[in-house]
Design a protein around this motif. Structure first.
Motif, PDB file in Angstrom:
ATOM      1  N   VAL A 176      -2.493  -2.699   5.068  1.00 59.32           N
ATOM      2  CA  VAL A 176      -1.372  -3.489   4.565  1.00 59.32           C
ATOM      3  C   VAL A 176      -1.078  -3.000   3.154  1.00 59.32           C
ATOM      4  CG1 VAL A 176      -0.608  -5.821   3.986  1.00 59.32           C
ATOM      5  CG2 VAL A 176      -2.120  -5.448   5.940  1.00 59.32           C
ATOM      6  N   PRO A 177       0.145  -2.618   2.867  1.00 59.14           N
ATOM      7  CA  PRO A 177       0.436  -2.146   1.512  1.00 59.14           C
ATOM      8  C   PRO A 177       0.247  -3.267   0.488  1.00 59.14           C
ATOM      9  CG  PRO A 177       2.449  -2.373   2.787  1.00 59.14           C
ATOM     10  CD  PRO A 177       1.309  -2.621   3.723  1.00 59.14           C
ATOM     11  N   LEU A 178      -0.339  -2.910  -0.631  1.00 60.54           N
ATOM     12  CA  LEU A 178      -0.574  -3.885  -1.683  1.00 60.54           C
ATOM     13  C   LEU A 178       0.739  -4.237  -2.369  1.00 60.54           C
ATOM     14  CD1 LEU A 178      -3.757  -2.340  -3.309  1.00 60.54           C
ATOM     15  CD2 LEU A 178      -3.638  -4.272  -1.762  1.00 60.54           C
ATOM     16  N   LEU A 179       0.885  -5.493  -2.687  1.00 59.19           N
ATOM     17  CA  LEU A 179       2.077  -5.919  -3.413  1.00 59.19           C
ATOM     18  C   LEU A 179       1.867  -5.605  -4.884  1.00 59.19           C
ATOM     19  CD1 LEU A 179       2.713  -9.376  -1.711  1.00 59.19           C
ATOM     20  CD2 LEU A 179       3.869  -7.216  -1.272  1.00 59.19           C
ATOM     21  N   ARG A 180       2.771  -4.860  -5.434  1.00 63.42           N
ATOM     22  CA  ARG A 180       2.637  -4.481  -6.832  1.00 63.42           C
ATOM     23  C   ARG A 180       3.350  -5.508  -7.701  1.00 63.42           C
ATOM     24  NH1 ARG A 180       2.653   1.467  -8.522  1.00 63.42           N
ATOM     25  NH2 ARG A 180       0.419   1.441  -8.361  1.00 63.42           N
ATOM     26  N   THR A 181       2.647  -6.006  -8.679  1.00 61.84           N
ATOM     27  CA  THR A 181       3.266  -6.922  -9.627  1.00 61.84           C
ATOM     28  C   THR A 181       3.984  -6.102 -10.687  1.00 61.84           C
ATOM     29  OG1 THR A 181       1.240  -6.986 -10.925  1.00 61.84           O
ATOM     30  CG2 THR A 181       1.509  -8.696  -9.268  1.00 61.84           C
ATOM     31  N   PRO A 182       5.143  -6.553 -11.120  1.00 68.22           N
ATOM     32  CA  PRO A 182       5.848  -5.787 -12.153  1.00 68.22           C
ATOM     33  C   PRO A 182       5.028  -5.733 -13.436  1.00 68.22           C
ATOM     34  CG  PRO A 182       7.047  -7.799 -11.567  1.00 68.22           C
ATOM     35  CD  PRO A 182       5.835  -7.735 -10.712  1.00 68.22           C
TER      36      PRO A 182
END
Length: 74
Positions: free
Chosen positions: A45-51
């Motif tokens: 699952v691709p990691l959600l990148r925080t801005p």
């Protein structure tokens, strides 16, 4: 039981090379069979990148906090 040294010793260079090649092929075949028995890997699952804060934004925050250091990055 007879000593099995005749398998490896008293061979010509060509016979020793063929014997080694046979072992390499057997090793590769065993590796492929071993990998085929492994379960399939789970889909990642691709990691959600925080801005993240940019350099310009960080400089603006520091300039607002410490006005006497304004322009120190130049």
């Amino acid at each position: 039981m007879a000593e099995p040294s005749y398998i490896l010793f008293h061979k010509s260079l060509e016979q020793a090379r063929r014997l080694g090649a046979r072992g390499g092929r057997a090793h590769a075949c065993n590796q492929r069979a071993r990998r085929a028995r492994l379960p399939a890997p789970l889909p990642t699952v691709p990691l959600l990148r925080t801005p993240r804060e940019t350099t310009a934004q960080a400089i603006a925050v520091l300039d607002a906090q410490f006005p006497w250091t304004r322009g120190a990055e130049k």
